[in-house]
Motif scaffolding. Structure first.
Motif, PDB file in Angstrom:
ATOM      1  N   LEU A 279       0.854  -1.189   0.000  1.00 44.62           N
ATOM      2  CA  LEU A 279       0.000   0.000   0.000  1.00 44.62           C
ATOM      3  C   LEU A 279       0.889   1.238   0.000  1.00 44.62           C
ATOM      4  O   LEU A 279       2.021   1.200   0.500  1.00 44.62           O
ATOM      5  N   ASP A 280       0.378   2.337  -0.545  1.00 47.47           N
ATOM      6  CA  ASP A 280       1.079   3.615  -0.432  1.00 47.47           C
ATOM      7  C   ASP A 280       0.847   4.117   0.997  1.00 47.47           C
ATOM      8  O   ASP A 280      -0.035   4.935   1.259  1.00 47.47           O
ATOM      9  N   ASN A 281       1.662   3.602   1.910  1.00 48.29           N
ATOM     10  CA  ASN A 281       1.421   3.811   3.339  1.00 48.29           C
ATOM     11  C   ASN A 281       1.574   5.269   3.768  1.00 48.29           C
ATOM     12  O   ASN A 281       0.805   5.761   4.597  1.00 48.29           O
ATOM     13  N   ARG A 282       2.565   5.946   3.250  1.00 44.22           N
ATOM     14  CA  ARG A 282       2.756   7.355   3.623  1.00 44.22           C
ATOM     15  C   ARG A 282       1.547   8.188   3.209  1.00 44.22           C
ATOM     16  O   ARG A 282       1.033   8.989   3.998  1.00 44.22           O
ATOM     17  N   ARG A 283       1.113   7.978   1.993  1.00 45.54           N
ATOM     18  CA  ARG A 283      -0.021   8.756   1.493  1.00 45.54           C
ATOM     19  C   ARG A 283      -1.284   8.449   2.286  1.00 45.54           C
ATOM     20  O   ARG A 283      -2.072   9.337   2.599  1.00 45.54           O
ATOM     21  N   ALA A 284      -1.476   7.171   2.617  1.00 47.21           N
ATOM     22  CA  ALA A 284      -2.677   6.775   3.353  1.00 47.21           C
ATOM     23  C   ALA A 284      -2.694   7.390   4.748  1.00 47.21           C
ATOM     24  O   ALA A 284      -3.722   7.906   5.205  1.00 47.21           O
ATOM     25  N   ALA A 285      -1.554   7.340   5.446  1.00 45.41           N
ATOM     26  CA  ALA A 285      -1.497   7.928   6.788  1.00 45.41           C
ATOM     27  C   ALA A 285      -1.698   9.433   6.733  1.00 45.41           C
ATOM     28  O   ALA A 285      -2.386  10.023   7.585  1.00 45.41           O
ATOM     29  N   ALA A 286      -1.092  10.071   5.729  1.00 43.63           N
ATOM     30  CA  ALA A 286      -1.275  11.511   5.576  1.00 43.63           C
ATOM     31  C   ALA A 286      -2.735  11.859   5.302  1.00 43.63           C
ATOM     32  O   ALA A 286      -3.247  12.883   5.780  1.00 43.63           O
ATOM     33  N   ALA A 287      -3.427  10.991   4.559  1.00 46.09           N
ATOM     34  CA  ALA A 287      -4.848  11.231   4.270  1.00 46.09           C
ATOM     35  C   ALA A 287      -5.674  11.210   5.558  1.00 46.09           C
ATOM     36  O   ALA A 287      -6.610  12.001   5.715  1.00 46.09           O
ATOM     37  N   LEU A 288      -5.333  10.316   6.486  1.00 46.34           N
ATOM     38  CA  LEU A 288      -6.042  10.279   7.771  1.00 46.34           C
ATOM     39  C   LEU A 288      -5.820  11.572   8.544  1.00 46.34           C
ATOM     40  O   LEU A 288      -6.754  12.142   9.114  1.00 46.34           O
ATOM     41  N   VAL A 289      -4.559  12.034   8.577  1.00 47.13           N
ATOM     42  CA  VAL A 289      -4.258  13.284   9.284  1.00 47.13           C
ATOM     43  C   VAL A 289      -4.999  14.445   8.643  1.00 47.13           C
ATOM     44  O   VAL A 289      -5.617  15.265   9.336  1.00 47.13           O
ATOM     45  N   ASP A 290      -4.944  14.534   7.314  1.00 49.55           N
ATOM     46  CA  ASP A 290      -5.622  15.637   6.615  1.00 49.55           C
ATOM     47  C   ASP A 290      -7.124  15.624   6.896  1.00 49.55           C
ATOM     48  O   ASP A 290      -7.751  16.682   7.046  1.00 49.55           O
ATOM     49  N   HIS A 291      -7.702  14.444   6.961  1.00 52.96           N
ATOM     50  CA  HIS A 291      -9.132  14.333   7.269  1.00 52.96           C
ATOM     51  C   HIS A 291      -9.421  14.858   8.676  1.00 52.96           C
ATOM     52  O   HIS A 291     -10.367  15.640   8.874  1.00 52.96           O
ATOM     53  N   LEU A 292      -8.608  14.451   9.651  1.00 52.21           N
ATOM     54  CA  LEU A 292      -8.825  14.906  11.022  1.00 52.21           C
ATOM     55  C   LEU A 292      -8.642  16.422  11.136  1.00 52.21           C
ATOM     56  O   LEU A 292      -9.401  17.102  11.842  1.00 52.21           O
TER      57      LEU A 292
ATOM     58  N   HIS B   2       4.039   5.921  10.012  1.00 56.21           N
ATOM     59  CA  HIS B   2       4.481   6.966  10.933  1.00 56.21           C
ATOM     60  C   HIS B   2       5.081   8.132  10.157  1.00 56.21           C
ATOM     61  O   HIS B   2       4.826   9.302  10.477  1.00 56.21           O
ATOM     62  N   ALA B   3       5.884   7.831   9.121  1.00 52.80           N
ATOM     63  CA  ALA B   3       6.498   8.901   8.325  1.00 52.80           C
ATOM     64  C   ALA B   3       5.435   9.767   7.665  1.00 52.80           C
ATOM     65  O   ALA B   3       5.539  11.001   7.643  1.00 52.80           O
ATOM     66  N   GLY B   4       4.373   9.145   7.134  1.00 50.43           N
ATOM     67  CA  GLY B   4       3.296   9.921   6.528  1.00 50.43           C
ATOM     68  C   GLY B   4       2.560  10.764   7.545  1.00 50.43           C
ATOM     69  O   GLY B   4       2.173  11.913   7.266  1.00 50.43           O
ATOM     70  N   PHE B   5       2.369  10.217   8.722  1.00 48.32           N
ATOM     71  CA  PHE B   5       1.732  10.948   9.828  1.00 48.32           C
ATOM     72  C   PHE B   5       2.550  12.182  10.187  1.00 48.32           C
ATOM     73  O   PHE B   5       2.010  13.306  10.298  1.00 48.32           O
ATOM     74  N   VAL B   6       3.856  11.999  10.363  1.00 49.96           N
ATOM     75  CA  VAL B   6       4.730  13.118  10.740  1.00 49.96           C
ATOM     76  C   VAL B   6       4.748  14.188   9.664  1.00 49.96           C
ATOM     77  O   VAL B   6       4.649  15.391   9.952  1.00 49.96           O
ATOM     78  N   GLU B   7       4.866  13.777   8.412  1.00 47.44           N
ATOM     79  CA  GLU B   7       4.919  14.745   7.314  1.00 47.44           C
ATOM     80  C   GLU B   7       3.661  15.605   7.275  1.00 47.44           C
ATOM     81  O   GLU B   7       3.740  16.840   7.109  1.00 47.44           O
ATOM     82  N   ALA B   8       2.502  14.980   7.405  1.00 48.90           N
ATOM     83  CA  ALA B   8       1.251  15.732   7.351  1.00 48.90           C
ATOM     84  C   ALA B   8       1.111  16.680   8.542  1.00 48.90           C
ATOM     85  O   ALA B   8       0.636  17.815   8.396  1.00 48.90           O
ATOM     86  N   MET B   9       1.511  16.229   9.727  1.00 47.64           N
ATOM     87  CA  MET B   9       1.435  17.086  10.911  1.00 47.64           C
ATOM     88  C   MET B   9       2.394  18.264  10.792  1.00 47.64           C
ATOM     89  O   MET B   9       2.065  19.407  11.151  1.00 47.64           O
ATOM     90  N   GLN B  10       3.594  17.996  10.299  1.00 46.73           N
ATOM     91  CA  GLN B  10       4.572  19.076  10.141  1.00 46.73           C
ATOM     92  C   GLN B  10       4.121  20.103   9.114  1.00 46.73           C
ATOM     93  O   GLN B  10       4.338  21.312   9.291  1.00 46.73           O
ATOM     94  N   LEU B  11       3.485  19.646   8.043  1.00 42.33           N
ATOM     95  CA  LEU B  11       2.964  20.586   7.046  1.00 42.33           C
ATOM     96  C   LEU B  11       1.921  21.509   7.653  1.00 42.33           C
ATOM     97  O   LEU B  11       1.764  22.661   7.226  1.00 42.33           O
ATOM     98  N   ALA B  12       1.220  21.009   8.671  1.00 46.45           N
ATOM     99  CA  ALA B  12       0.211  21.818   9.356  1.00 46.45           C
ATOM    100  C   ALA B  12       0.820  22.633  10.496  1.00 46.45           C
ATOM    101  O   ALA B  12       0.092  23.349  11.201  1.00 46.45           O
ATOM    102  N   GLY B  13       2.145  22.514  10.683  1.00 47.20           N
ATOM    103  CA  GLY B  13       2.814  23.258  11.746  1.00 47.20           C
ATOM    104  C   GLY B  13       2.515  22.725  13.131  1.00 47.20           C
ATOM    105  O   GLY B  13       2.552  23.483  14.112  1.00 47.20           O
ATOM    106  N   LEU B  14       2.262  21.419  13.222  1.00 49.12           N
ATOM    107  CA  LEU B  14       1.870  20.816  14.492  1.00 49.12           C
ATOM    108  C   LEU B  14       2.867  19.748  14.927  1.00 49.12           C
ATOM    109  O   LEU B  14       3.505  19.110  14.081  1.00 49.12           O
ATOM    110  N   PRO B  15       3.013  19.533  16.232  1.00 42.06           N
ATOM    111  CA  PRO B  15       3.849  18.426  16.707  1.00 42.06           C
ATOM    112  C   PRO B  15       3.199  17.099  16.357  1.00 42.06           C
ATOM    113  O   PRO B  15       1.981  17.037  16.109  1.00 42.06           O
TER     114      PRO B  15
END
Length: 327
Positions: free
Chosen positions: A156-169, A192-205
């Motif tokens: 699976l495109d794991n980074r993209r999928a995790a980032a999609a969850l963060v973006d949705h939240l 985890h990498a996708g999660f971190v990338e999406a949170m960092q793009l939002a300026g969040l820990p």
């Protein structure tokens, strides 16, 4: 030089059907004649290296998964078995519990059984040392893959999928988001990498816990997060087994979702639809993963010298009640 896919196209059948004809497998007389006519017309010459590889092994596939209780692997195993049966092959199923010692034991078993090939969901430790040439049979990895791509893989495109969850939240109004990820597989690391990338793009820990792949470990990790001075307002959890642990933790703490803590994760286990208004998850194409892995194994048998490749599939976000807009 004609290849097996050219014969398949000319005969109007799948490459796996051509493989069955070449191996004298189960096909109707009518289909066999069409394939043989196409081979003669195209002057097809079977790959002798592949023929030798087949002749040295049984018509048996090894399927080694990390946890057969995990509905994801149950569904993928079913898809692999269905495809193997259609191609006149049997399946030996092994469960490793994410234990590298058990993985090594089962790989030795596959050598002893002279299997045709193995479809494998390995730990990171085993991936680092895996040598298909030394094993003597082709390997297709599922769910996990090596950065160096030493074998074929379906992931699976794991980074993209995790980032999609963060973006949705984030779109639902959540900001204090924590993650819980498995610590034994490349899948957990990539999510985890996708999660971190999406949170960092939002300026969040991006606080996260890494846990053993069990319900109990996830439950304890989430309880620790919930007891922190600043409790997270939402959780991203990296698979269905860990999600069940997170649900247990919330119930144990007397909290509700999404009123107290929103939940989002992976895998469309049946129970995720039945709790409250349902849990928000990434739906993985489990059937496609199993079918693609079997197809890649058959391709490898037909062309042993081709370069390894990775098939990357996309997940689908299923937004449900556990991530309703923050109040």
């Amino acid at each position: 030089m004609a290849k097996i896919k050219d014969v398949a196209e000319a005969a109007g059948v799948s490459p796996s059907t051509v493989s069955r004809v070449l191996c004298n497998g189960p096909v109707s007389d009518k289909v066999r004649k069409r394939v043989e006519d196409a081979m003669r017309k195209l002057d097809y010459r079977p790959n002798m290296a592949a023929r030798r590889l087949r002749s040295q092994h049984t018509d048996t596939i090894g399927l080694i998964v990390s946890d057969i209780r995990n509905p994801f692997f149950t569904a993928v195993s079913r898809a692999v078995e269905d495809e193997a049966y259609r191609n006149g092959m049997r399946v030996i199923l092994c469960n490793t519990d994410e234990n590298p010692d058990k993985e090594a034991m089962y790989l030795r078993l596959m050598q002893e059984e002279r299997v045709t090939g193995v479809i494998f969901a390995p730990t990171r430790q085993t991936v680092a040392s895996l040598d298909p040439v030394a094993l003597g049979f082709p390997v297709v990895m599922i769910d996990r893959a090596s950065r160096d791509v030493i074998t074929d893989a379906v992931v699976l495109d794991n980074r993209r999928a995790a980032a999609a969850l963060v973006d949705h939240l984030l779109a639902q109004g959540y900001r204090d988001i924590a993650g819980v990820f498995g610590n034994t597989s490349s899948t957990g690391m990539e999510r985890h990498a996708g999660f971190v990338e999406a949170m960092q793009l939002a300026g969040l820990p991006a606080p996260a816990q890494f846990v053993a792949p069990s319900v109990e470990a996830a439950e304890q990790a989430v309880l620790a997060l919930l007891a922190a001075p600043q409790r997270p307002r939402a959780l991203v959890v990296s698979n269905g087994v860990l999600m069940l642990g997170a649900v247990r933790a919330l119930k144990s703490a007397g909290l509700q979702w999404p009123q107290d803590v929103a939940l989002a994760g992976f895998d469309t286990d049946v129970w995720t639809e039945l709790l409250g208004d349902g849990l928000t998850v990434i739906e993985q194409p489990v059937g496609e993963i199993g079918r693609a892995a079997m197809a890649m194994l058959l391709e490898r048998l037909d062309d042993p010298e081709r370069s390894p490749r990775i098939v990357v599939l996309q997940g689908k976000l299923l937004a449900r009640g556990s991530s309703a807009p923050a109040s």
